[in-house]
Each structure stands twice: as structure tokens, then as C-alpha cells.
Design a protein around this motif. Structure first.
Motif, PDB file in Angstrom:
ATOM      1  N   PRO A 166       0.816  -1.214   0.000  1.00 32.73           N
ATOM      2  CA  PRO A 166       0.000   0.000   0.000  1.00 32.73           C
ATOM      3  C   PRO A 166       0.852   1.269   0.000  1.00 32.73           C
ATOM      4  O   PRO A 166       0.476   2.265  -0.619  1.00 32.73           O
ATOM      5  N   ARG A 167       1.981   1.230   0.688  1.00 32.45           N
ATOM      6  CA  ARG A 167       2.845   2.413   0.706  1.00 32.45           C
ATOM      7  C   ARG A 167       3.352   2.722  -0.697  1.00 32.45           C
ATOM      8  O   ARG A 167       3.367   3.894  -1.114  1.00 32.45           O
ATOM      9  N   ASP A 168       3.724   1.687  -1.454  1.00 29.98           N
ATOM     10  CA  ASP A 168       4.195   1.920  -2.821  1.00 29.98           C
ATOM     11  C   ASP A 168       3.071   2.419  -3.719  1.00 29.98           C
ATOM     12  O   ASP A 168       3.287   3.256  -4.603  1.00 29.98           O
ATOM     13  N   LEU A 169       1.858   1.903  -3.505  1.00 29.90           N
ATOM     14  CA  LEU A 169       0.725   2.387  -4.290  1.00 29.90           C
ATOM     15  C   LEU A 169       0.458   3.863  -4.010  1.00 29.90           C
ATOM     16  O   LEU A 169       0.168   4.641  -4.922  1.00 29.90           O
ATOM     17  N   LEU A 170       0.549   4.243  -2.744  1.00 36.22           N
ATOM     18  CA  LEU A 170       0.344   5.653  -2.403  1.00 36.22           C
ATOM     19  C   LEU A 170       1.425   6.535  -3.034  1.00 36.22           C
ATOM     20  O   LEU A 170       1.143   7.638  -3.495  1.00 36.22           O
ATOM     21  N   ARG A 171       2.651   6.053  -3.054  1.00 33.20           N
ATOM     22  CA  ARG A 171       3.719   6.819  -3.694  1.00 33.20           C
ATOM     23  C   ARG A 171       3.483   6.932  -5.191  1.00 33.20           C
ATOM     24  O   ARG A 171       3.679   7.998  -5.793  1.00 33.20           O
ATOM     25  N   ALA A 172       3.041   5.840  -5.812  1.00 33.02           N
ATOM     26  CA  ALA A 172       2.758   5.876  -7.248  1.00 33.02           C
ATOM     27  C   ALA A 172       1.572   6.784  -7.552  1.00 33.02           C
ATOM     28  O   ALA A 172       1.487   7.358  -8.653  1.00 33.02           O
ATOM     29  N   THR A 173       0.669   6.938  -6.579  1.00 30.02           N
ATOM     30  CA  THR A 173      -0.498   7.792  -6.779  1.00 30.02           C
ATOM     31  C   THR A 173      -0.092   9.236  -7.031  1.00 30.02           C
ATOM     32  O   THR A 173      -0.720   9.949  -7.831  1.00 30.02           O
ATOM     33  N   ALA A 174       0.951   9.704  -6.368  1.00 27.65           N
ATOM     34  CA  ALA A 174       1.392  11.084  -6.563  1.00 27.65           C
ATOM     35  C   ALA A 174       1.793  11.324  -8.012  1.00 27.65           C
ATOM     36  O   ALA A 174       1.435  12.352  -8.611  1.00 27.65           O
ATOM     37  N   ALA A 175       2.516  10.372  -8.612  1.00 28.90           N
ATOM     38  CA  ALA A 175       2.917  10.511 -10.014  1.00 28.90           C
ATOM     39  C   ALA A 175       1.704  10.416 -10.934  1.00 28.90           C
ATOM     40  O   ALA A 175       1.591  11.164 -11.914  1.00 28.90           O
ATOM     41  N   ALA A 176       0.785   9.495 -10.619  1.00 33.87           N
ATOM     42  CA  ALA A 176      -0.412   9.358 -11.448  1.00 33.87           C
ATOM     43  C   ALA A 176      -1.262  10.617 -11.411  1.00 33.87           C
ATOM     44  O   ALA A 176      -1.829  11.039 -12.424  1.00 33.87           O
ATOM     45  N   ARG A 177      -1.334  11.245 -10.246  1.00 37.42           N
ATOM     46  CA  ARG A 177      -2.109  12.476 -10.134  1.00 37.42           C
ATOM     47  C   ARG A 177      -1.461  13.600 -10.945  1.00 37.42           C
ATOM     48  O   ARG A 177      -2.156  14.416 -11.567  1.00 37.42           O
ATOM     49  N   ARG A 178      -0.143  13.651 -10.955  1.00 33.39           N
ATOM     50  CA  ARG A 178       0.548  14.657 -11.771  1.00 33.39           C
ATOM     51  C   ARG A 178       0.253  14.456 -13.249  1.00 33.39           C
ATOM     52  O   ARG A 178       0.047  15.420 -13.996  1.00 33.39           O
ATOM     53  N   VAL A 179       0.223  13.196 -13.672  1.00 27.32           N
ATOM     54  CA  VAL A 179      -0.108  12.905 -15.067  1.00 27.32           C
ATOM     55  C   VAL A 179      -1.530  13.365 -15.375  1.00 27.32           C
ATOM     56  O   VAL A 179      -1.793  13.983 -16.422  1.00 27.32           O
ATOM     57  N   ALA A 180      -2.468  13.088 -14.476  1.00 27.72           N
ATOM     58  CA  ALA A 180      -3.862  13.466 -14.709  1.00 27.72           C
ATOM     59  C   ALA A 180      -4.014  14.980 -14.836  1.00 27.72           C
ATOM     60  O   ALA A 180      -4.868  15.460 -15.586  1.00 27.72           O
ATOM     61  N   ARG A 181      -3.189  15.719 -14.106  1.00 27.38           N
ATOM     62  CA  ARG A 181      -3.286  17.183 -14.170  1.00 27.38           C
ATOM     63  C   ARG A 181      -2.903  17.733 -15.535  1.00 27.38           C
ATOM     64  O   ARG A 181      -3.215  18.879 -15.854  1.00 27.38           O
ATOM     65  N   SER A 182      -2.212  16.943 -16.337  1.00 29.76           N
ATOM     66  CA  SER A 182      -1.824  17.420 -17.666  1.00 29.76           C
ATOM     67  C   SER A 182      -2.978  17.327 -18.665  1.00 29.76           C
ATOM     68  O   SER A 182      -2.843  17.777 -19.807  1.00 29.76           O
ATOM     69  N   ARG A 199      -9.766  15.557 -10.770  1.00 28.72           N
ATOM     70  CA  ARG A 199      -8.961  14.486 -11.375  1.00 28.72           C
ATOM     71  C   ARG A 199      -8.717  13.436 -10.299  1.00 28.72           C
ATOM     72  O   ARG A 199      -8.244  13.764  -9.221  1.00 28.72           O
ATOM     73  N   ALA A 200      -9.081  12.216 -10.613  1.00 27.92           N
ATOM     74  CA  ALA A 200      -9.001  11.142  -9.621  1.00 27.92           C
ATOM     75  C   ALA A 200      -7.987  10.093 -10.057  1.00 27.92           C
ATOM     76  O   ALA A 200      -7.570  10.037 -11.214  1.00 27.92           O
ATOM     77  N   VAL A 201      -7.598   9.266  -9.089  1.00 27.21           N
ATOM     78  CA  VAL A 201      -6.739   8.111  -9.341  1.00 27.21           C
ATOM     79  C   VAL A 201      -7.521   6.872  -8.934  1.00 27.21           C
ATOM     80  O   VAL A 201      -8.178   6.862  -7.878  1.00 27.21           O
ATOM     81  N   CYS A 202      -7.477   5.842  -9.754  1.00 24.97           N
ATOM     82  CA  CYS A 202      -8.185   4.592  -9.457  1.00 24.97           C
ATOM     83  C   CYS A 202      -7.186   3.464  -9.306  1.00 24.97           C
ATOM     84  O   CYS A 202      -6.396   3.199 -10.227  1.00 24.97           O
ATOM     85  N   TRP A 203      -7.234   2.806  -8.148  1.00 21.51           N
ATOM     86  CA  TRP A 203      -6.421   1.605  -7.935  1.00 21.51           C
ATOM     87  C   TRP A 203      -7.215   0.391  -8.422  1.00 21.51           C
ATOM     88  O   TRP A 203      -8.378   0.198  -8.032  1.00 21.51           O
ATOM     89  N   LEU A 204      -6.612  -0.436  -9.244  1.00 24.54           N
ATOM     90  CA  LEU A 204      -7.188  -1.710  -9.653  1.00 24.54           C
ATOM     91  C   LEU A 204      -6.426  -2.803  -8.908  1.00 24.54           C
ATOM     92  O   LEU A 204      -5.271  -3.085  -9.213  1.00 24.54           O
ATOM     93  N   VAL A 205      -7.069  -3.379  -7.905  1.00 25.02           N
ATOM     94  CA  VAL A 205      -6.373  -4.319  -7.021  1.00 25.02           C
ATOM     95  C   VAL A 205      -7.107  -5.651  -7.009  1.00 25.02           C
ATOM     96  O   VAL A 205      -8.335  -5.707  -7.155  1.00 25.02           O
ATOM     97  N   PRO A 206      -6.391  -6.767  -6.812  1.00 24.38           N
ATOM     98  CA  PRO A 206      -7.062  -8.071  -6.698  1.00 24.38           C
ATOM     99  C   PRO A 206      -7.988  -8.104  -5.485  1.00 24.38           C
ATOM    100  O   PRO A 206      -7.681  -7.521  -4.436  1.00 24.38           O
ATOM    101  N   ALA A 207      -9.123  -8.779  -5.633  1.00 22.30           N
ATOM    102  CA  ALA A 207     -10.070  -8.882  -4.515  1.00 22.30           C
ATOM    103  C   ALA A 207      -9.421  -9.534  -3.302  1.00 22.30           C
ATOM    104  O   ALA A 207      -9.755  -9.217  -2.155  1.00 22.30           O
TER     105      ALA A 207
END
Length: 242
Positions: A166-182, A199-207
Motif C-alpha cells: 500500500p505504501r508503494d501504491l500511495l507513492r505511485a499515486t502522486a505521479a499518477a495524479r501529476r499525469v492526470a493534471r496534464s 482528477r481522480a486516481v483509481c487503484w485496480l487491485v485483486p479482490a
């Protein structure tokens, strides 16, 4: 055998397979993350229109410089801006970015009270009794089908969980949000609910992710998923299980 995360990404990329991943429930999760939509008021399936769907969107690697110059005697300064490619490899941003709209069908006025449930609520103090009242409302006439759906523009960056923490996903979220802002975010219609995230970020995670009791919120996977959505939603993060 193909990696499960790659399989999810291919389903996301293929327009024919995408509805099996982003079904009505998943699209509703995007809607409630981006707008103040009450899921209890939704009377029909949420659908999507994909105006643009980009894959493997990287962060820009350009470096820019801006300066303001002014010579003696000039009435106005000169603004100088320059940008150049650093030659570095692209930095991963998001697995995909969607620009489009969500059609949400909600109940209108005209529903009838079908049932009233009255229960006695224990109280302390000088009160002799307190009653809790729950109303069950019917859908409006014709199921509200005649009312046009709310069409809500969205920009969503997707991250496919490949087994990271989860920590890595949260870190990746910051980059994904920057991309969405473009990407430009269209203004919602006047009758739209309040916007929670342009602008939102969606995690696709296994159930199976929420079968891990390290996730707080309850003793079942469904309860942990609901709890995760409750605290990630205000951060502009939707969670969809695959």
C-alpha cells in the motif's frame, strides 16, 4: 503464463474487454470519488463514455527555465522561457488515463413511503423513551426511468496493482495524479452534484488483497474494502477490485 497484473492491464486497454473490468459498480465508485453522489439514490447502472483513453502515460522529462530581464530605460521587463529535453528515460506516471464522462441515474421526486420501521432506542437521563424511525421509499413512478441521467465529466488515472505494498501504491499515486493534471478537466453541468475531485486516481487491485487482516476496518474482506474506500475517497482515490 501471463502475469495477472498484465492481464488486468490488457482488459483495461481493450475497449471490448473493458466493461468486464469497469462494470457498473466500478464506474459508480469513480462517480462517488469525483462527485458528491449518494450511492443509495442511484436507481440504475452507471455507464461511461470514453472520449480519450491513453495507455502507459509517463511523466514529462523536459526541464524548463523562466527568467525576467530588464534593461535600464526599458518600460517593461522581458519574460524569457525555455524548455529542453534532458535525454533521461520517461518516468512512469499512470498505466492509463481516461478522459470522458459518467452517466449516473438517480431517483427523483415522487417516491412513496412503502414501510415505516419504528424501534425503541435505549436512552439515559430523564427521558422515558426514544424512538428511531426508518422510512423505506419506493422508486419514483416508472422507476425514474424518464428522468435524464446526470452526465458527469471525469479525468481518471489508473494504477494496476502488481503486488506492491500500500505504501508503494500511495507513492505511485502522486505521479499518477501529476499525469492526470496534464489533461484538461471539463466543467460539470449546472445540475451536477458538488465536485470532490476534478482528477481522480483509481487503484485496480485483486479482490484477495483485502483478505489480509492487516487492512483495518473489520473482520471480513468486504468490510476492509469499504473502510479503505472511506478513507481513500477523500484523497481522490477510487478502489476497484479485479
Amino acid at each position: 503464463m501471463m502475469d495477472p497484473a498484465d492481464q488486468v492491464l490488457l482488459r483495461l486497454a481493450d475497449p471490448a474487454a473493458r466493461p468486464t473490468l469497469l462494470d457498473a459498480d466500478a464506474l459508480l465508485q469513480l462517480a462517488v470519488t469525483c462527485y458528491a453522489v449518494d450511492p443509495a439514490a442511484v436507481t440504475g447502472p452507471t455507464t461511461a463514455v470514453y472520449d480519450r483513453f491513453d495507455l502507459a502515460v509517463a511523466l514529462p522529462v523536459e526541464t524548463s527555465l523562466s527568467a525576467r530581464l530588464m534593461r535600464a530605460g526599458d518600460a517593461l521587463p522581458w519574460d524569457v522561457t525555455a524548455a529542453w529535453d534532458t535525454g533521461r528515460p520517461p518516468t512512469p506516471g499512470a498505466d492509463a488515463v481516461m478522459v470522458g464522462s459518467l452517466a449516473v441515474r438517480t431517483a427523483g421526486v415522487g417516491g412513496l413511503i412503502e414501510a415505516v420501521d419504528v424501534t425503541e432506542v435505549p436512552v439515559t437521563g430523564n427521558f422515558t423513551a426514544a424512538l428511531g424511525v426508518t422510512l423505506q421509499l419506493s422508486a419514483p413512478p416508472n422507476g425514474g426511468g424518464g428522468a435524464p441521467p446526470l452526465v458527469l465529466p471525469v479525468v481518471v488515472a489508473f494504477l494496476v496493482d502488481d503486488g506492491t505494498s500500500p505504501r508503494d501504491l500511495l507513492r505511485a499515486t502522486a505521479a499518477a495524479r501529476r499525469v492526470a493534471r496534464s489533461y484538461p478537466s471539463p466543467s460539470p453541468p449546472d445540475d451536477a452534484p458538488a465536485r470532490r475531485a476534478d482528477r481522480a486516481v483509481c487503484w485496480l487491485v485483486p479482490a484477495a488483497t483485502f483478505e489480509d487482516d492487516g487492512w483495518p476496518g473489520g473482520t471480513t474482506a468486504d468490510a476492509r474494502l469499504a473502510a479503505a474506500r472511506a478513507w481513500l475517497g477523500p484523497q481522490g482515490i477510487a478502489v476497484v477490485v479485479t
